[in-house]
Design a protein around this motif. Structure first.
Motif, PDB file in Angstrom:
ATOM      1  N   ILE A 161      -4.338   9.430   2.779  1.00  0.00           N
ATOM      2  CA  ILE A 161      -3.621   9.016   1.572  1.00  0.00           C
ATOM      3  C   ILE A 161      -4.385   9.555   0.371  1.00  0.00           C
ATOM      4  O   ILE A 161      -5.593   9.326   0.234  1.00  0.00           O
ATOM      5  N   GLN A 189       0.772  10.090   2.634  1.00  0.00           N
ATOM      6  CA  GLN A 189       1.235   9.364   1.453  1.00  0.00           C
ATOM      7  C   GLN A 189       0.527   9.891   0.221  1.00  0.00           C
ATOM      8  O   GLN A 189      -0.635  10.294   0.282  1.00  0.00           O
ATOM      9  N   THR A 196      -2.836   0.279  -4.903  1.00  0.00           N
ATOM     10  CA  THR A 196      -1.756   0.586  -3.971  1.00  0.00           C
ATOM     11  C   THR A 196      -2.296   1.356  -2.770  1.00  0.00           C
ATOM     12  O   THR A 196      -1.935   1.091  -1.621  1.00  0.00           O
ATOM     13  N   SER A 199      -4.026  -0.966  -0.431  1.00  0.00           N
ATOM     14  CA  SER A 199      -3.053  -1.782   0.301  1.00  0.00           C
ATOM     15  C   SER A 199      -2.459  -0.998   1.465  1.00  0.00           C
ATOM     16  O   SER A 199      -2.284  -1.540   2.569  1.00  0.00           O
ATOM     17  N   LEU A 200      -2.174   0.287   1.248  1.00  0.00           N
ATOM     18  CA  LEU A 200      -1.615   1.119   2.312  1.00  0.00           C
ATOM     19  C   LEU A 200      -2.655   1.376   3.400  1.00  0.00           C
ATOM     20  O   LEU A 200      -2.316   1.432   4.588  1.00  0.00           O
ATOM     21  N   LEU A 205      -1.647   2.718   7.240  1.00  0.00           N
ATOM     22  CA  LEU A 205      -0.871   3.940   7.016  1.00  0.00           C
ATOM     23  C   LEU A 205      -1.745   5.179   6.835  1.00  0.00           C
ATOM     24  O   LEU A 205      -1.234   6.294   6.806  1.00  0.00           O
TER      25      LEU A 205
END
Length: 276
Positions: A161, A189, A196, A199-200, A205
């Motif tokens: 990410i 992502q 954010t 959190s992912l 993720l």
């Protein structure tokens, strides 16, 4: 509109547009005139806002910030400021760095906590208030979380990410760092906000690279690990930005308190890879 533009050109005695069969585009003189006209309008709007605030007589300081400013520095400054100046109201606005610098120049914010890559940052006074190393953030339930440290190669083998390139802080463009090592992570992502991103990571993720101070907020299901081959000179910085001119008395008081706090907290500027 065309007639108004033509009258303006006649009044100035210069061509603002190059008109041809291919279309109409600004001349070099036109581009300069447009830039200065926008600046004039912004200055006029700023003058209106400053005059309105003077009439209202409100004693306040408007502070914009990015999320990571809340990990360590900004809360400490707010506590000190409230204790020293309870008569000054503080209004807070969470905004991305580019929005903040535009708002500072427009008179919407007095002070901003931004990253060095913020648009228009060169038009503001700046002060580095935090400097920290970078660490890997991985889901705590992934096997990689059992390691004591990780390498960039290990991170590249997992879903990643990242912020979009234009939002990457100076010195922390992680995609370029991967490429310089002959690696290419699978970016699953792209997010602009660190909270954010964390959190992912927490929901599995992907993993990421973040400022070490993120560990201070203990996000759910996120493990922070040192990166063994991350260049030590690469670090994350937080700046305070404020206008060259039109700094209110309340805002100047906050800036002076910030400078005093920096002297009292040298650890804020120590680029350590871990934070306690």
């Amino acid at each position: 509109l065309s007639q108004s533009i033509r009258r303006l050109e006649l009044d100035l005695g210069i061509e603002l547009f190059d008109r041809s069969r291919r279309g109409v585009e600004l001349t070099q003189a036109g581009r300069i005139f447009l830039q200065e006209a926008r600046r004039t309008l912004m200055q006029a709007d700023l003058a209106r806002k400053m005059a309105t605030r003077a009439v209202e007589g409100a004693v306040e300081v408007r502070i914009s910030f990015i999320g990571p400013a809340l990990y360590r520095v900004l809360p400490a400054l707010l506590v000190k400021f409230r204790e020293a100046h309870p008569d000054i109201n503080v209004r807070l606005f969470e905004e991305p760095s580019p929005v903040q610098t535009k708002g500072i120049l427009a008179g919407d914010f007095d002070i901003g906590f931004v990253t060095p890559v913020a648009e228009h940052i060169g038009s503001c006074e700046t002060l580095v208030v935090e400097r920290t190393g970078l660490v890997a953030a991985v889901p705590a339930d992934w096997p990689i979380a059992r390691e004591q440290s990780v390498s960039m190669k290990m991170l590249a083998e997992h879903p990643f990410i990242l912020p979009p390139p234009k939002y990457a802080s100076k010195g922390t463009d992680n995609l370029s760092i991967f490429k310089s090592l002959g690696l290419m992570p699978v970016v699953t992502q792209e997010v602009t906000q660190t909270n954010t991103m964390l959190s992912l990571v927490g929901v599995g993720l992907g993993c990421s690279i973040v400022m070490a101070t993120a560990a201070l907020i203990s996000p759910r299901n996120v493990k922070f690990l040192p990166i063994t081959d991350y260049q030590p000179y690469r670090r994350w910085e937080l700046l305070v930005a404020y206008p060259f001119e039109h700094l209110s008395g309340a805002a100047a008081t906050f800036i002076n308190l910030t400078k005093d706090a920096l002297s009292a907290h040298p650890e804020w500027l120590a680029p350590a890879a871990t934070v306690r």
